[in-house]
Design an enzyme around this catalytic site. Structure first.
Site, PDB file in Angstrom:
ATOM      1  N   PRO A  75      26.505  37.652 -17.285  1.00  0.00           N
ATOM      2  CA  PRO A  75      25.743  37.500 -16.033  1.00  0.00           C
ATOM      3  C   PRO A  75      25.435  36.020 -15.778  1.00  0.00           C
ATOM      4  CG  PRO A  75      24.748  39.149 -17.462  1.00  0.00           C
ATOM      5  CD  PRO A  75      25.795  38.451 -18.273  1.00  0.00           C
ATOM      6  N   GLU A  76      25.739  35.551 -14.584  1.00  0.00           N
ATOM      7  CA  GLU A  76      25.499  34.161 -14.217  1.00  0.00           C
ATOM      8  C   GLU A  76      24.240  34.073 -13.353  1.00  0.00           C
ATOM      9  OE1 GLU A  76      27.121  31.538 -15.218  1.00  0.00           O
ATOM     10  OE2 GLU A  76      28.855  32.448 -16.177  1.00  0.00           O
TER      11      GLU A  76
END
Ligand SMILES: [Zn+2]
Length: 272
Positions: A2-3
């Site tokens: 997840p960014e």
């Protein structure tokens, strides 16, 4: 992984779903995350209200009614979802159950994520050495330009260094450098001020667009709404090695920089 945009999308979703709710109980099924979850985690959270949900870099920060904070990082493969009592899956490690019946469930197959609490965010060991947030007030081209002087590191590594600016992952760094016309291997210290102005603007634009689109679609990622994001469809260089540049039809090249895959257009992006 997840960014920043995915984490921001989750934050916005949690803001709608758990803000002002009171924690009834916490269930921990597996304590072995990146940092072991303390044995009193459940009793500490019980009865507290979630005042607000903030984000710094890829950390979600739950402001609690006792002036403490719960810090959540999703690591490599963590996800949060609103769940029901049944349907507990293998890697569902934590449930935070609220008074109104809502359950926030944390799933993390690789267990690199973390759940911690703190009463002092400014001096927290995970946060204190981090650079500014790209969507905050302290980030701009002049800031990048000043910090980059005399640095020989490739500009792509420079903007991905969390001590310089947090949350600019590989995808966003690649896309922002393409949009700015800067070759990723250029030495950070040789890129001129006007290019840093453009680059800072592009980083912010790309992150904001991605947040608006719901984050990138990545395996194992489920947004707070259980809806995948769609940013990946509009990527211009990342993952497009060997394909034609949309702007000039030159073949996009791949290169490894700092052990990470990088893609760039040899025609549109200049080496400084
Ligand atoms: Zn091109």
């Amino acid at each position: 992984m997840p960014e920043l945009p995915e984490v921001e999308v989750i934050r916005q979703s949690l803001d709608k779903k758990i803000k002002q709710k009171k924690i009834k109980k916490v269930i921990v099924r597996n304590r072995s995350l990146r940092f072991k979850i303390p044995s009193n985690f459940e009793s500490f959270l019980r009865g507290l209200k979630i005042i607000k949900i903030d984000r710094f870099s890829k950390y979600l920060i739950l402001y609690l009614s006792n002036s403490h904070y719960c810090l959540i990082h999703l690591g490599m493969s963590g996800s949060l979802r609103i769940a029901d009592k049944e349907h507990i899956k293998k890697h569902d490690h934590i449930d935070i159950c609220f008074n109104d019946g809502t359950i926030l469930r944390y799933c993390d197959p690789r267990r690199f994520g973390c759940f911690l609490w703190s009463d002092d965010l400014d001096n927290h060991f995970l946060l204190k050495d981090l650079g500014p947030e790209p969507l905050g007030n302290h980030f701009n081209g002049e800031y990048l330009f000043k910090l980059s002087r005399k640095r020989r590191t490739p500009i792509k590594n420079f903007i991905m260094n969390s001590k310089i600016v947090v949350g600019v992952g590989n995808i966003y760094a690649s896309e922002a450098l393409y949009a700015s016309g800067i070759k990723p291997s250029s030495q950070a210290g040789r890129v001129p001020r006007n290019k840093y102005e453009i680059l800072a603007h592009e980083i912010v634009t790309i992150l904001k667009k991605s947040i608006k689109d719901g984050g990138t679609t990545l395996r194992d990622f489920v947004s707070g709404n259980n809806e995948p994001g769609y940013f990946k469809q509009s990527l211009k260089v990342y993952g497009r090695e060997g394909k034609e540049c949309y702007a000039c039809k030159t073949i996009i090249k791949g290169q490894r920089i700092g052990q990470r895959a990088s893609a760039y257009c040899p025609n549109c992006q200049t080496r400084f």
